[in-house]
Motif scaffolding. Structure first.
Motif, PDB file in Angstrom:
ATOM      1  N   LEU A  50       0.780  -1.243   0.000  1.00 50.48           N
ATOM      2  CA  LEU A  50       0.000   0.000   0.000  1.00 50.48           C
ATOM      3  C   LEU A  50       0.817   1.301   0.000  1.00 50.48           C
ATOM      4  O   LEU A  50       0.464   2.238  -0.727  1.00 50.48           O
ATOM      5  N   PRO A  51       1.883   1.437   0.808  1.00 49.30           N
ATOM      6  CA  PRO A  51       2.578   2.730   0.876  1.00 49.30           C
ATOM      7  C   PRO A  51       3.018   3.272  -0.479  1.00 49.30           C
ATOM      8  O   PRO A  51       2.788   4.451  -0.779  1.00 49.30           O
ATOM      9  N   ALA A  52       3.638   2.453  -1.312  1.00 52.65           N
ATOM     10  CA  ALA A  52       4.106   2.921  -2.622  1.00 52.65           C
ATOM     11  C   ALA A  52       2.939   3.287  -3.525  1.00 52.65           C
ATOM     12  O   ALA A  52       3.009   4.272  -4.275  1.00 52.65           O
ATOM     13  N   ALA A  61      -7.339  -2.656  -7.392  1.00 52.15           N
ATOM     14  CA  ALA A  61      -7.473  -3.997  -6.821  1.00 52.15           C
ATOM     15  C   ALA A  61      -6.076  -4.590  -6.688  1.00 52.15           C
ATOM     16  O   ALA A  61      -5.135  -4.175  -7.372  1.00 52.15           O
ATOM     17  N   MET A  62      -5.931  -5.575  -5.807  1.00 54.02           N
ATOM     18  CA  MET A  62      -4.606  -6.118  -5.531  1.00 54.02           C
ATOM     19  C   MET A  62      -4.632  -7.631  -5.378  1.00 54.02           C
ATOM     20  O   MET A  62      -5.473  -8.173  -4.668  1.00 54.02           O
ATOM     21  N   VAL A  70      -6.703 -11.934  -2.655  1.00 54.77           N
ATOM     22  CA  VAL A  70      -7.099 -10.954  -3.662  1.00 54.77           C
ATOM     23  C   VAL A  70      -8.039  -9.954  -2.989  1.00 54.77           C
ATOM     24  O   VAL A  70      -8.966 -10.347  -2.279  1.00 54.77           O
ATOM     25  N   PHE A  71      -7.771  -8.662  -3.210  1.00 53.85           N
ATOM     26  CA  PHE A  71      -8.579  -7.601  -2.621  1.00 53.85           C
ATOM     27  C   PHE A  71      -9.164  -6.720  -3.713  1.00 53.85           C
ATOM     28  O   PHE A  71      -8.529  -6.463  -4.735  1.00 53.85           O
ATOM     29  N   ASP A  72     -10.381  -6.221  -3.485  1.00 52.25           N
ATOM     30  CA  ASP A  72     -10.932  -5.234  -4.410  1.00 52.25           C
ATOM     31  C   ASP A  72     -10.370  -3.857  -4.064  1.00 52.25           C
ATOM     32  O   ASP A  72      -9.573  -3.715  -3.124  1.00 52.25           O
ATOM     33  N   LYS A  73     -10.780  -2.835  -4.790  1.00 51.03           N
ATOM     34  CA  LYS A  73     -10.225  -1.494  -4.593  1.00 51.03           C
ATOM     35  C   LYS A  73     -10.453  -0.961  -3.186  1.00 51.03           C
ATOM     36  O   LYS A  73      -9.660  -0.175  -2.663  1.00 51.03           O
ATOM     37  N   SER A  74     -11.534  -1.398  -2.562  1.00 49.64           N
ATOM     38  CA  SER A  74     -11.857  -0.902  -1.226  1.00 49.64           C
ATOM     39  C   SER A  74     -11.072  -1.612  -0.128  1.00 49.64           C
ATOM     40  O   SER A  74     -11.131  -1.226   1.037  1.00 49.64           O
TER      41      SER A  74
END
Length: 289
Positions: A50-52, A61-62, A70-74
């Protein structure tokens, strides 16, 4: 035309300062203007990644921990593939037996037993990737970088794993001696049928559940969005990127990628120090890859 781009971070999206260059940021914004979604697919945990991204103003999303989450944008978790605890304990025993420093990523954060070894191994990685730096400077950079990360230092990771509310997502082992030590350990770990061993640098091995691979995760994200493989572009530099480079219709290896990794990609772009991700994105748009 591509509709989704998934990029690795270390050695790919990030430059030598562990930041995202302005050229890469501009290219990602240009992709968005063309209706192309950008996401990262990294070996890092979400809090490490997240920091970068936040510094660059990139909200996406990540895919994290090589596909274990897996994560969504939120930031909502939409997919998890963890390691069975019995297998995790066997891996830790093997790493201990070979004097390999390790960290364990869980659903409750990242855990380590040795802060000094973490700095030493990260400094070794920096010194290897940026040979113009002195080792003293590499140590200082490692200390500064790791101070920003939320690492939990505990006495016994085995006891942690035994807790009912802990789920093991990834184990990463480091050795300054590199493949000489890590290679034989990898072969032993791969005998455990439910695990896969990859690498994001010469000094590490990354252990995940066999279903936790970047390629599998990218394919799942694309399926959820109704996007075909031929409409997906992936960018990476190391062996933990191979599965997504193989799966995507358009794939770029970085100029600094391992030689064998380049063989799995359809195209090669410039290095991470030369804005290779931005170059690849703009080429894909320009040539309608």
């Amino acid at each position: 035309m591509i509709k989704l781009i998934a990029s690795d971070m270390d050695g790919t999206l990030l430059d030598g300062k562990m930041s995202i260059s302005q050229d890469n940021i501009s290219a990602i914004r240009e992709a968005k203007k063309h209706g192309i979604e950008f996401m990262v697919a990294t070996g890092r945990a979400r809090l490490e990644a997240l920091p970068a991204l936040e510094e660059a103003g990139i909200d996406c999303a990540m895919i994290t921990l090589n596909g274990a989450q897996v994560f969504d944008k939120s930031g909502k978790s939409i997919f998890t593939a963890g390691i069975e605890k019995a297998s995790a304990n066997k891996v830790l025993d093997l790493l201990d037996a070979n004097n390999i420093y390790y960290e364990v990523s869980t659903n409750q954060g990242i855990f380590s037993e040795h802060q000094e070894k973490r700095i030493e191994n990260f400094a070794s990685h920096i010194a290897t990737t940026m040979p113009h730096l002195t080792y003293k400077v590499a140590i200082a950079m490692a200390s500064a970088h790791l101070a920003l990360l939320n690492i939990n230092y505990i006495q016994d990771i085995h006891k942690l794993i035994a807790k009912d509310d802990i789920e093991v997502l990834k184990i990463i082992g480091f050795s300054i001696e590199g493949p000489k030590v890590l290679g034989p350990a990898s072969l032993e770990i791969e005998k455990l049928n439910d695990l896969i061993v990859t690498s994001s640098a010469q000094n590490n091995i990354e252990i995940n559940h066999r279903n936790a691979q970047k390629g599998i995760a990218v394919a799942q994200v694309a399926k959820d969005r109704g996007i075909h493989a031929k409409e997906v572009m992936t960018i990476g530099d190391n062996f933990n990127d191979v599965s997504m480079l193989q799966w995507a219709g358009v794939s770029f290896a970085m100029g600094n990628a391992e030689i064998e990794v380049k063989d799995y990609a359809k195209y090669v772009t410039s290095t991470n120090l030369e804005n290779g991700v931005g170059e690849a994105i703009l080429r894909a748009i320009r040539e309608e890859l």
